[in-house]
Enzyme design. Structure first.
Site, PDB file in Angstrom:
ATOM      1  N   CYS A 251       0.821  -1.221   0.000  1.00 57.31           N
ATOM      2  CA  CYS A 251       0.000   0.000   0.000  1.00 57.31           C
ATOM      3  C   CYS A 251       0.852   1.268   0.000  1.00 57.31           C
ATOM      4  O   CYS A 251       0.357   2.348  -0.333  1.00 57.31           O
ATOM      5  CB  CYS A 251      -0.951   0.014   1.182  1.00 57.31           C
ATOM      6  SG  CYS A 251      -0.134  -0.092   2.791  1.00 57.31           S
ATOM      7  N   GLY A 421      -0.159   3.328  10.123  1.00 56.26           N
ATOM      8  CA  GLY A 421      -1.222   4.245  10.510  1.00 56.26           C
ATOM      9  C   GLY A 421      -1.238   5.503   9.652  1.00 56.26           C
ATOM     10  O   GLY A 421      -0.189   5.964   9.197  1.00 56.26           O
ATOM     11  N   CYS A 422      -2.418   6.056   9.462  1.00 53.83           N
ATOM     12  CA  CYS A 422      -2.578   7.255   8.626  1.00 53.83           C
ATOM     13  C   CYS A 422      -2.970   8.488   9.430  1.00 53.83           C
ATOM     14  O   CYS A 422      -3.300   9.531   8.850  1.00 53.83           O
ATOM     15  CB  CYS A 422      -3.624   6.997   7.547  1.00 53.83           C
ATOM     16  SG  CYS A 422      -3.135   5.708   6.397  1.00 53.83           S
ATOM     17  N   GLY A 423      -2.957   8.374  10.772  1.00 51.48           N
ATOM     18  CA  GLY A 423      -3.290   9.531  11.599  1.00 51.48           C
ATOM     19  C   GLY A 423      -4.704  10.030  11.344  1.00 51.48           C
ATOM     20  O   GLY A 423      -5.489   9.405  10.625  1.00 51.48           O
ATOM     21  N   GLY A 426      -6.199  10.451   7.788  1.00 54.55           N
ATOM     22  CA  GLY A 426      -6.891   9.342   7.128  1.00 54.55           C
ATOM     23  C   GLY A 426      -7.879   8.628   8.025  1.00 54.55           C
ATOM     24  O   GLY A 426      -8.292   7.504   7.736  1.00 54.55           O
TER      25      GLY A 426
END
Length: 496
Positions: A251, A421-423, A426
């Site tokens: 990803c 993680g995207c915080g 996201g």
């Protein structure tokens, strides 16, 4: 004899797995740091030794990716993750601040539900097993329906090694019956204490809506900017290597190249040198229909397929050594196929006038899918790289390296991880590369180090006044006698 419903069997399998994992975890949480570390080392070694076999199983079962690339991912998930966390304290007292007199104590979460994607089925299983074991948690894996066998085999390799090293039997579980109902009930099971979700958006949303603590991840529509000061040959070589790595299934893989106009001709030349095929306008239209036959949705059939296979499927003839396909693009939107996250060796290429224009293109790409994940910058201008890192809504900014491998910690100093993680960019709770330290509670014992004098409440005086007002009024005895005498005197006068 009546045949039992498949979903009912899957739900019962899930319940039994959770029960066994909880029973084993109750015993495992009593293990010492030395016992835990011995088990984790044994599992990491076993998984590393089986990296090649598991990789081949994954490609054979899913039809995605490249065996020796998946082998590398398995090696990162086992060896690199182990090396990163081996000295982490996860049992008992893990930290003491003698000045502040605060002691930190580690406590496991309990049993973790791990959702495993079809794109990285064995490496993710190994990774989640190692970080769960390191923190004295049990684990129940739910594989993708298209990757059940290889995911279970990866877990079995880890399970056998763990139990031989002394882990309680039943600590590691893998569901084998593909059932969305069973997976959804797993996420809500009262004896599941944390969800570690790596997979499609629907499953991540289900994890967040389960009512359980959850680490989820978002999509990674990663933009890559080649700025005019970059080492162009190196940048292009890395981009092609990254995009073709395991046929683009990570990803964190770059999805679009953004190039300063002044160096665009050189970039195009280098792309061709590195076995990139530049699509004509007509070929690009064919590829768009393959990427997104339904506007706004990526065709899952393209995921993890080779460039040659993708080209052949729409009647485009490319050289046998073609690594990536490149479509020249000017537009961005959910209905623009080349601007989406494609999880395959297909690049969009945008030409911009400079860094200001490039930043806006990157933001626009992230806004249609990928906010909070990652971006790549190729530049020799450190100040510009830092400013873009400040301005862009992403959690990982990798500079002058492959994003696919760099974002997961393979070529950078980031924590090796297969759950990124995207915080809040996201919709995630953390922007970290998830690792062992995210899977334990930290209790804190604190001694008093300051003396305080608690002042008397200011309302006491008011209370005294109120009490005095609430009492019955009293009269002086002499006054009472005077009143009685006056009344008697009046009575005598009236009789006379």
């Amino acid at each position: 004899m009546a045949t039992l419903d498949k979903d009912l069997l899957a739900i019962q399998e899930m319940r039994d797995a959770v029960t066994r994992a909880n029973r084993a975890q109750a015993a495992y949480m009593q293990f010492s740091q030395q016992q835990v570390d011995r088990i984790v080392k044994a599992v990491a070694d076993a998984a590393f030794n089986e990296a090649d076999r598991l990789a081949k199983m994954a490609v054979q079962e899913t039809g995605m990716g490249i065996p020796n690339h998946k082998k590398m991912k398995n090696e990162v998930a086992s060896r690199d993750v182990y090396e990163d966390i081996k000295d982490l304290k996860t049992v008992g007292v893990i930290g003491v601040d003698r000045l502040k007199k605060v002691t930190e104590i580690a406590s496991p979460f309990g049993v973790i539900a791990g959702i495993v994607p079809t794109t990285n089925p064995t490496s993710t299983a190994i990774f989640k097993t190692i970080i769960s074991l390191k923190t004295r948690n049990g684990l129940v894996l739910s594989p993708h329906p298209y990757a059940v066998n290889c995911t279970k085999e990866a877990l079995d390799v880890c399970r056998v090694a763990a139990e031989k090293a002394g882990a309680p039997e039943g600590l590691l579980q893998c569901l084998t019956m593909s059932s969305m109902e069973a997976t959804q009930q797993l996420l809500k099971h009262p004896n599941i204490h944390l969800i570690l979700a790596t997979g499609g958006g629907a499953l991540v949303k289900a994890a967040y809506s389960s009512g359980k603590p959850a680490y989820g991840v978002g999509p990674g529509n990663v933009p890559a900017y080649i700025e005019k000061s970059a080492n162009i040959s190196k940048a292009v070589r890395q981009l092609v290597q990254s995009k073709s790595f395991d046929n683009g299934t990570i990803c964190a893989t770059e999805q679009a190249i953004i190039v300063d106009r002044s160096i665009a001709p050189q970039v195009m030349t280098e792309l061709k040198k590195n076995h990139a095929y530049i699509l004509s306008d007509e070929e690009k239209l064919k590829m768009e229909k393959l990427i997104s036959p339904i506007p706004g949705k990526v065709n899952p059939q393209i995921v993890g397929k080779s460039a040659a296979c993708l080209a052949d499927s729409v009647g485009i003839t490319v050289p046998d050594d073609t690594k990536v396909l490149v479509g020249l693009e000017t537009m961005i939107g959910k209905n623009i196929p080349f601007s989406l996250e494609k999880l395959s060796p297909i690049f969009a290429l945008y030409t911009v006038e400079g860094s200001t224009d490039a930043k806006q293109v990157m933001i626009d790409l992230l806004n249609i899918g990928g906010r909070g994940h990652s971006c790549a910058i190729h530049t020799e201008n450190e100040a510009l790289a830092e400013q873009l890192a400040i301005d862009l809504p992403v959690s990982r900014i990798v500079v002058n390296t492959l994003s696919s491998i760099g974002a997961v910690g393979g070529t950078t100093g980031l924590a090796p991880s297969f759950t990124l993680g995207c915080g809040t960019f996201g919709g995630n709770i953390t922007s970290d590369n998830i690792t062992a330290r995210h899977l334990m509670n930290i209790k804190r014992m604190a001694y008093g180090i300051k003396d305080v004098e608690v002042p008397k409440p200011e309302y006491e005086k008011t209370a005294v006044v109120e009490n005095s007002l609430s009492q019955e009024p009293t009269l002086d005895t002499a006054v009472v006698q005077q009143i009685v005498d006056e009344v008697l005197k009046q009575i005598v006068l009236q009789k006379n």
